[in-house]
Design a protein around this motif. Structure first.
Motif, PDB file in Angstrom:
ATOM      1  N   GLY A  17     -33.663   4.278 -28.047  1.00  0.00           N
ATOM      2  CA  GLY A  17     -34.209   3.419 -26.990  1.00  0.00           C
ATOM      3  C   GLY A  17     -34.978   2.238 -27.569  1.00  0.00           C
ATOM      4  O   GLY A  17     -34.873   1.108 -27.076  1.00  0.00           O
ATOM      5  N   ALA A  20     -32.378  -0.206 -29.085  1.00  0.00           N
ATOM      6  CA  ALA A  20     -31.692  -0.940 -28.019  1.00  0.00           C
ATOM      7  C   ALA A  20     -32.604  -2.000 -27.406  1.00  0.00           C
ATOM      8  O   ALA A  20     -32.169  -3.131 -27.157  1.00  0.00           O
ATOM      9  CB  ALA A  20     -31.210   0.028 -26.945  1.00  0.00           C
ATOM     10  N   PHE A  37     -27.002  -2.314 -24.679  1.00  0.00           N
ATOM     11  CA  PHE A  37     -26.912  -1.451 -23.499  1.00  0.00           C
ATOM     12  C   PHE A  37     -26.108  -0.186 -23.778  1.00  0.00           C
ATOM     13  O   PHE A  37     -26.408   0.878 -23.226  1.00  0.00           O
ATOM     14  CB  PHE A  37     -26.358  -2.220 -22.296  1.00  0.00           C
ATOM     15  N   PHE A  40     -28.544   2.010 -25.268  1.00  0.00           N
ATOM     16  CA  PHE A  40     -29.404   2.506 -24.182  1.00  0.00           C
ATOM     17  C   PHE A  40     -28.731   3.676 -23.446  1.00  0.00           C
ATOM     18  O   PHE A  40     -29.392   4.643 -23.060  1.00  0.00           O
ATOM     19  CB  PHE A  40     -29.714   1.402 -23.170  1.00  0.00           C
ATOM     20  N   VAL A  41     -27.421   3.586 -23.221  1.00  0.00           N
ATOM     21  CA  VAL A  41     -26.695   4.672 -22.551  1.00  0.00           C
ATOM     22  C   VAL A  41     -26.818   5.959 -23.361  1.00  0.00           C
ATOM     23  O   VAL A  41     -27.098   7.030 -22.817  1.00  0.00           O
ATOM     24  CB  VAL A  41     -25.210   4.295 -22.313  1.00  0.00           C
ATOM     25  N   SER A  44     -30.306   7.325 -22.975  1.00  0.00           N
ATOM     26  CA  SER A  44     -30.499   7.967 -21.671  1.00  0.00           C
ATOM     27  C   SER A  44     -29.828   9.339 -21.617  1.00  0.00           C
ATOM     28  O   SER A  44     -30.414  10.297 -21.105  1.00  0.00           O
ATOM     29  CB  SER A  44     -29.957   7.083 -20.550  1.00  0.00           C
ATOM     30  N   ASN A  64     -34.412   9.153 -16.620  1.00  0.00           N
ATOM     31  CA  ASN A  64     -33.268   8.673 -17.391  1.00  0.00           C
ATOM     32  C   ASN A  64     -31.955   8.772 -16.634  1.00  0.00           C
ATOM     33  O   ASN A  64     -30.999   8.091 -16.991  1.00  0.00           O
ATOM     34  CB  ASN A  64     -33.220   9.369 -18.749  1.00  0.00           C
ATOM     35  N   LEU A  67     -32.213   5.362 -15.251  1.00  0.00           N
ATOM     36  CA  LEU A  67     -31.997   4.387 -16.321  1.00  0.00           C
ATOM     37  C   LEU A  67     -30.546   4.371 -16.789  1.00  0.00           C
ATOM     38  O   LEU A  67     -30.014   3.316 -17.134  1.00  0.00           O
ATOM     39  CB  LEU A  67     -32.932   4.678 -17.499  1.00  0.00           C
ATOM     40  N   LEU A  68     -29.896   5.528 -16.772  1.00  0.00           N
ATOM     41  CA  LEU A  68     -28.481   5.588 -17.150  1.00  0.00           C
ATOM     42  C   LEU A  68     -27.643   4.704 -16.221  1.00  0.00           C
ATOM     43  O   LEU A  68     -26.791   3.935 -16.680  1.00  0.00           O
ATOM     44  CB  LEU A  68     -27.965   7.023 -17.122  1.00  0.00           C
ATOM     45  N   ASN A  71     -28.297   1.125 -17.108  1.00  0.00           N
ATOM     46  CA  ASN A  71     -27.697   0.791 -18.399  1.00  0.00           C
ATOM     47  C   ASN A  71     -26.182   0.656 -18.312  1.00  0.00           C
ATOM     48  O   ASN A  71     -25.588  -0.190 -18.983  1.00  0.00           O
ATOM     49  CB  ASN A  71     -28.089   1.823 -19.454  1.00  0.00           C
ATOM     50  N   GLY A  74     -25.521  -2.705 -17.154  1.00  0.00           N
ATOM     51  CA  GLY A  74     -25.672  -3.642 -18.265  1.00  0.00           C
ATOM     52  C   GLY A  74     -24.450  -3.659 -19.171  1.00  0.00           C
ATOM     53  O   GLY A  74     -23.994  -4.735 -19.578  1.00  0.00           O
ATOM     54  N   VAL A  75     -23.906  -2.492 -19.482  1.00  0.00           N
ATOM     55  CA  VAL A  75     -22.691  -2.431 -20.301  1.00  0.00           C
ATOM     56  C   VAL A  75     -21.565  -3.163 -19.601  1.00  0.00           C
ATOM     57  O   VAL A  75     -20.869  -3.996 -20.197  1.00  0.00           O
ATOM     58  CB  VAL A  75     -22.281  -0.964 -20.600  1.00  0.00           C
TER      59      VAL A  75
END
Length: 92
Positions: A17, A20, A37, A40-41, A44, A64, A67-68, A71, A74-75
């Motif tokens: 985290g 990222a 990202f 980040f995945v 998470s 999370n 957040l997943l 993220n 974002g991807v």
């Protein structure tokens, strides 16, 4: 689940985290941000597992989950869509 695995999930989630967040904060362009990202995945996913498998850490697991979802957006945005006209000067 072994305590060593649960501890590894916790520390991987925290370290990845941070990495990222650094990548995204550097604003190096579309592709590097997208890969930030992706990291980040994985963070998470690790913290979801740690949150639900560990003791007294369910709140981090639920955080999370949210957040997943963010993220993954974002991807998708940074790796699977074409940049808008205003973003074409972005060094990718």
């Amino acid at each position: 689940m072994s305590d060593a695995l649960i501890t590894a999930l916790q520390y991987y989630g925290a370290a990845s985290g941070l990495i990222a967040a650094l990548i995204v904060s550097l604003n190096l362009g579309t592709r590097p941000t997208g890969w930030g990202f992706v990291i980040f995945v994985t963070s998470s996913l690790s913290l979801i597992a740690w949150g639900f498998l560990g003791e007294d850490s369910e709140g981090i697991g639920w955080q999370n989950v949210g957040l997943l979802a963010i993220n993954v957006v974002g991807v998708y945005r940074y790796l699977f869509t074409k940049p808008k006209e205003a973003d074409k000067s972005d060094p990718a």
